[in-house]
Design a protein around this motif. Structure first.
Motif, PDB file in Angstrom:
ATOM      1  N   TYR A 152      28.842   5.738 -11.721  1.00  0.00           N
ATOM      2  CA  TYR A 152      29.015   6.454 -10.447  1.00  0.00           C
ATOM      3  C   TYR A 152      29.180   5.434  -9.325  1.00  0.00           C
ATOM      4  N   VAL A 153      29.664   5.907  -8.185  1.00  0.00           N
ATOM      5  CA  VAL A 153      29.897   5.030  -7.035  1.00  0.00           C
ATOM      6  C   VAL A 153      28.558   4.599  -6.443  1.00  0.00           C
ATOM      7  N   ALA A 154      28.422   3.314  -6.137  1.00  0.00           N
ATOM      8  CA  ALA A 154      27.183   2.801  -5.562  1.00  0.00           C
ATOM      9  C   ALA A 154      27.400   2.032  -4.270  1.00  0.00           C
ATOM     10  N   SER A 155      28.642   1.616  -3.980  1.00  0.00           N
ATOM     11  CA  SER A 155      28.881   0.795  -2.788  1.00  0.00           C
ATOM     12  C   SER A 155      28.582   1.554  -1.502  1.00  0.00           C
ATOM     13  N   ASN A 156      28.732   2.885  -1.505  1.00  0.00           N
ATOM     14  CA  ASN A 156      28.463   3.664  -0.306  1.00  0.00           C
ATOM     15  C   ASN A 156      26.969   3.813  -0.040  1.00  0.00           C
ATOM     16  N   MET A 157      26.118   3.495  -1.031  1.00  0.00           N
ATOM     17  CA  MET A 157      24.678   3.652  -0.885  1.00  0.00           C
ATOM     18  C   MET A 157      23.956   2.325  -0.667  1.00  0.00           C
ATOM     19  N   TYR A 158      24.648   1.227  -0.874  1.00  0.00           N
ATOM     20  CA  TYR A 158      23.978  -0.069  -0.890  1.00  0.00           C
ATOM     21  C   TYR A 158      23.276  -0.389   0.437  1.00  0.00           C
ATOM     22  N   MET A 159      24.009  -0.322   1.549  1.00  0.00           N
ATOM     23  CA  MET A 159      23.430  -0.695   2.832  1.00  0.00           C
ATOM     24  C   MET A 159      22.348   0.290   3.258  1.00  0.00           C
ATOM     25  N   LEU A 160      22.467   1.554   2.855  1.00  0.00           N
ATOM     26  CA  LEU A 160      21.408   2.521   3.164  1.00  0.00           C
ATOM     27  C   LEU A 160      20.120   2.140   2.444  1.00  0.00           C
ATOM     28  N   GLU A 161      20.248   1.709   1.198  1.00  0.00           N
ATOM     29  CA  GLU A 161      19.072   1.265   0.452  1.00  0.00           C
ATOM     30  C   GLU A 161      18.470   0.013   1.091  1.00  0.00           C
ATOM     31  N   VAL A 162      19.332  -0.897   1.536  1.00  0.00           N
ATOM     32  CA  VAL A 162      18.861  -2.120   2.192  1.00  0.00           C
ATOM     33  C   VAL A 162      18.115  -1.786   3.477  1.00  0.00           C
ATOM     34  N   PHE A 163      18.685  -0.900   4.287  1.00  0.00           N
ATOM     35  CA  PHE A 163      18.042  -0.518   5.540  1.00  0.00           C
ATOM     36  C   PHE A 163      16.714   0.190   5.292  1.00  0.00           C
ATOM     37  N   GLU A 164      16.663   1.026   4.253  1.00  0.00           N
ATOM     38  CA  GLU A 164      15.426   1.743   3.941  1.00  0.00           C
ATOM     39  C   GLU A 164      14.326   0.775   3.508  1.00  0.00           C
ATOM     40  N   ILE A 165      14.698  -0.212   2.706  1.00  0.00           N
ATOM     41  CA  ILE A 165      13.716  -1.222   2.288  1.00  0.00           C
ATOM     42  C   ILE A 165      13.217  -2.004   3.500  1.00  0.00           C
ATOM     43  N   GLY A 166      14.135  -2.373   4.393  1.00  0.00           N
ATOM     44  CA  GLY A 166      13.734  -3.087   5.604  1.00  0.00           C
ATOM     45  C   GLY A 166      12.802  -2.267   6.474  1.00  0.00           C
ATOM     46  N   SER A 167      13.072  -0.971   6.580  1.00  0.00           N
ATOM     47  CA  SER A 167      12.218  -0.090   7.370  1.00  0.00           C
ATOM     48  C   SER A 167      10.817   0.018   6.772  1.00  0.00           C
ATOM     49  N   GLN A 168      10.739   0.112   5.443  1.00  0.00           N
ATOM     50  CA  GLN A 168       9.435   0.198   4.778  1.00  0.00           C
ATOM     51  C   GLN A 168       8.657  -1.108   4.913  1.00  0.00           C
ATOM     52  N   ILE A 169       9.357  -2.240   4.859  1.00  0.00           N
ATOM     53  CA  ILE A 169       8.688  -3.535   5.035  1.00  0.00           C
ATOM     54  C   ILE A 169       8.103  -3.642   6.443  1.00  0.00           C
ATOM     55  N   ASN A 170       8.840  -3.170   7.444  1.00  0.00           N
ATOM     56  CA  ASN A 170       8.338  -3.196   8.824  1.00  0.00           C
ATOM     57  C   ASN A 170       7.070  -2.360   8.975  1.00  0.00           C
ATOM     58  N   LYS A 171       7.046  -1.207   8.301  1.00  0.00           N
ATOM     59  CA  LYS A 171       5.855  -0.365   8.364  1.00  0.00           C
ATOM     60  C   LYS A 171       4.659  -1.049   7.710  1.00  0.00           C
ATOM     61  N   MET A 172       4.919  -1.722   6.579  1.00  0.00           N
ATOM     62  CA  MET A 172       3.839  -2.404   5.877  1.00  0.00           C
ATOM     63  C   MET A 172       3.320  -3.603   6.664  1.00  0.00           C
ATOM     64  N   CYS A 173       4.169  -4.196   7.496  1.00  0.00           N
ATOM     65  CA  CYS A 173       3.730  -5.324   8.318  1.00  0.00           C
ATOM     66  C   CYS A 173       2.676  -4.896   9.341  1.00  0.00           C
ATOM     67  N   ASP A 174       2.646  -3.625   9.685  1.00  0.00           N
ATOM     68  CA  ASP A 174       1.655  -3.089  10.630  1.00  0.00           C
ATOM     69  C   ASP A 174       0.498  -2.409   9.922  1.00  0.00           C
ATOM     70  N   SER A 175       0.347  -2.658   8.622  1.00  0.00           N
ATOM     71  CA  SER A 175      -0.706  -2.009   7.846  1.00  0.00           C
ATOM     72  C   SER A 175      -2.088  -2.540   8.239  1.00  0.00           C
ATOM     73  N   ASP A 176      -3.081  -1.678   8.123  1.00  0.00           N
ATOM     74  CA  ASP A 176      -4.460  -2.088   8.395  1.00  0.00           C
ATOM     75  C   ASP A 176      -5.045  -2.913   7.260  1.00  0.00           C
ATOM     76  N   ASP A 177      -4.404  -2.828   6.087  1.00  0.00           N
ATOM     77  CA  ASP A 177      -4.858  -3.594   4.930  1.00  0.00           C
ATOM     78  C   ASP A 177      -4.332  -5.030   5.047  1.00  0.00           C
ATOM     79  N   ALA A 178      -5.246  -6.002   5.092  1.00  0.00           N
ATOM     80  CA  ALA A 178      -4.848  -7.407   5.263  1.00  0.00           C
ATOM     81  C   ALA A 178      -3.999  -7.895   4.097  1.00  0.00           C
TER      82      ALA A 178
END
Length: 331
Positions: free
Chosen positions: A64-90
């Protein structure tokens, strides 16, 4: 693996009590047995790692086609990493900060992003330019987001102009036509150079101004959508055909090489290149069109028939041997 280990946490704890060798071997290797804190950290990091796991499964498919989803997956991972950077867990915060550095190395700078993959996402009727711009704003600061949006739009229109043939009019000369008539005064070339058309809008303008496809099935086939709309948006359809063919991972190519090793073995080493290509392409077509278990059931049915035939042949051979033995005894 981590998920399976967590499911058997009690078993590991009981094994530590019941089997002293288990503890001794782990201590000798310098690792030691998992502590309570290790289990807690594994439990905390598991949902975060699952994001990478799911993203890998989605963009590593070969049917199946995956090139149209690649950058969305990258952006989603980046967004989740940003949220984890503000986590209360050290522990989670320190891990997320390390991941943020590696993420920025590949996707944090605008000049390092692949514009063709962003344009490929724009050509997905479920997202288009509006959603891509929203994702950019959600993952970059205001100044970087503004620059990236402008760069994306510029590249999008330049690529469309390239596919429209703008700048190639001198090579085509009087062969250009408008409405089936000879274009004596280069009027069609003028329309192309100004980004216009006889109806006042280009394919790109029509596509971007149309509403986003919000009602779509889970198994939405983007290639089928563009095939059905190719007559209405012919130039964009050509762009989509080329951009959606961009390989995102090495899985399909590695799979093809592996398949080649199955086709050419010590018993079939004299096949011509043309025959090998035909066999591999036939297998890919069959696997790509496998929408249900119909083909699998046919294969199983053929295998059962073959097995039944082999049993009958074996029984016949056994019967012949018995007949021959009886005949020898009678003699």
């Amino acid at each position: 693996m981590l998920d399976s280990a967590l499911k058997h946490q009690k078993a590991f704890e009981m094994l530590e009590i019941q089997d002293p060798k288990f503890t001794e071997e782990l201590v000798e290797k310098g690792k030691g047995v998992p502590t309570y804190m290790d289990w807690e950290e594994a439990q905390a990091i598991l949902p975060f790692l699952k994001i990478f796991y799911d993203a890998t499964l989605r963009i590593s498919g070969s049917s199946y086609v995956a090139s149209n989803m690649y950058m969305l997956e990258v952006f989603e991972i980046g967004s989740q990493i940003n949220k984890m950077c503000d986590s209360d867990d050290a522990f989670l915060e320190s891990m997320a900060l390390k991941m943020r550095k590696k993420y920025d190395r590949y996707w944090g700078k605008i000049e390092q992003l692949n514009m063709l993959l962003l344009i490929s996402t724009v050509l997905d009727p479920r997202y288009k330019l509006k959603y891509v711009n929203w994702s950019i704003s959600d993952n970059f600061n205001s100044q970087e987001a503004k620059e990236l949006k402008e760069l994306l739009e510029t590249n999008l229109y330049q690529l469309f102009a390239e596919y429209s043939g703008v700048g190639q009019g001198s090579q085509r000369g009087s062969q250009l036509s408008l409405g089936g008539k000879q274009d004596r005064y280069s009027y069609s070339r003028f329309l192309q150079s100004t980004g216009s058309s006889s109806s006042g809008q280009t394919d790109l303008q029509k596509y971007l101004e149309e509403s986003i496809e919000t009602q779509f099935p889970d198994d939405f086939d983007i290639l089928k959508w563009w095939k059905e709309n190719s007559s209405r948006l012919p130039i964009l359809a050509k762009m989509a055909k080329d951009l959606f063919a961009i390989p995102i991972s090495t899985v399909p190519s590695e799979s093809t090489f592996s398949l080649g090793g199955w086709v050419i073995d010590e018993h079939r080493s004299c096949l011509t290149p043309k025959m090998v290509e035909a066999l591999i392409c036939s297998y890919s077509c069959i696997r790509g069109s496998r929408k249900s278990s119909i083909i699998d059931s046919l294969i199983i049915e053929d295998y059962n028939e073959l097995e039944k035939l082999e049993q009958e042949v074996a029984a016949m051979k056994t019967g012949d041997a018995c007949s021959a033995s009886v005949a020898l005894d009678e003699d």
